[in-house]
Design an enzyme around this catalytic site. Structure first.
Site, PDB file in Angstrom:
ATOM      1  N   VAL A 198       0.509  -1.104   0.078  1.00 16.56           N
ATOM      2  CA  VAL A 198       0.031   0.128   0.015  1.00 16.56           C
ATOM      3  C   VAL A 198       0.999   1.023  -0.017  1.00 16.56           C
ATOM      4  O   VAL A 198       1.755   1.246   0.814  1.00 16.56           O
ATOM      5  CB  VAL A 198      -0.902   0.020   1.238  1.00 16.56           C
ATOM      6  CG1 VAL A 198      -1.881   1.316   1.325  1.00 16.56           C
ATOM      7  CG2 VAL A 198      -1.774  -1.122   1.245  1.00 16.56           C
ATOM      8  N   CYS A 199       0.459   2.084  -0.999  1.00 17.65           N
ATOM      9  CA  CYS A 199       1.350   3.351  -1.077  1.00 17.65           C
ATOM     10  C   CYS A 199       0.528   4.568  -0.836  1.00 17.65           C
ATOM     11  O   CYS A 199      -0.249   5.017  -1.691  1.00 17.65           O
ATOM     12  CB  CYS A 199       2.104   3.414  -2.417  1.00 17.65           C
ATOM     13  SG  CYS A 199       2.850   5.113  -2.736  1.00 17.65           S
ATOM     14  N   ILE A 200       0.537   4.979   0.679  1.00 20.19           N
ATOM     15  CA  ILE A 200      -0.445   6.270   0.878  1.00 20.19           C
ATOM     16  C   ILE A 200       0.475   7.072   1.744  1.00 20.19           C
ATOM     17  O   ILE A 200       1.251   6.511   2.520  1.00 20.19           O
ATOM     18  CB  ILE A 200      -1.702   5.879   1.771  1.00 20.19           C
ATOM     19  CG1 ILE A 200      -1.567   5.068   2.902  1.00 20.19           C
ATOM     20  CG2 ILE A 200      -2.920   5.323   0.639  1.00 20.19           C
ATOM     21  CD1 ILE A 200      -2.855   4.890   3.706  1.00 20.19           C
TER      22      ILE A 200
END
Length: 164
Positions: A87-89
């Protein structure tokens, strides 16, 4: 006992005592407070609705000074989740300045974040992807250029997640 493990035990107990719609969490192994299995339920009125997506939250020993890593183990097609499930947040990025200049420091990890705020941010990401810095360029491009195909691919992921 490390401060981080005490904090994680408290956050897990809080989530069990007062569950939040959209996800559930527990330990992968009862002897390891630093590795959680989470179930993210596809948000209503999104392409992910009806999905049950499993993920792992891996916490560093210096949590909450540093963020955990989150990786979906269920297949999920989304611009902000790379092909390996990472996840890339913003809030999962190390605190401080962004060397590429995409994120302000206050958008990145802060020690006040909890497992609950992380998972709420993931649900928000499923509802409203960030196209400025996609982790899965192919998904972002498909969503922009061939939305029907994108919807079909997401629907396949939702179906598979229901069968897991």
């Amino acid at each position: 006992m490390e401060q981080s493990s005490l904090l994680l035990k408290k956050q897990l107990a809080d989530m069990r005592r007062v569950p939040v719609d959209g996800f559930s969490a527990g330990l992968v192994d009862d002897n390891d407070i630093y590795k959680w299995e989470v179930l993210v339920i596809g948000p209503p009125d999104t392409l992910y609705e009806g999905g049950f997506f499993k993920a792992i939250l891996d916490f560093p020993r210096d949590y909450p000074q540093k963020p955990p890593k989150m990786k979906f183990i269920s297949e999920i097609w989304h611009p902000n989740i790379d092909k390996e499930g990472n996840v890339c947040i913003s809030i999962l990025h190390d605190p401080g300045d962004d060397k590429w200049g995409y994120e302000r420091p206050e958008e990145r990890w802060l020690p006040v974040h909890t497992v609950e705020t992380i998972l709420l941010s993931v649900i928000s990401m499923l509802t409203d992807p960030n196209f400025e810095s996609p982790a899965n360029v192919d998904a972002a491009k498909m969503q922009r250029e061939n939305y029907a195909e994108f919807k079909k691919k997401v629907a396949q992921c939702v179906r598979r997640s229901q069968e897991e």
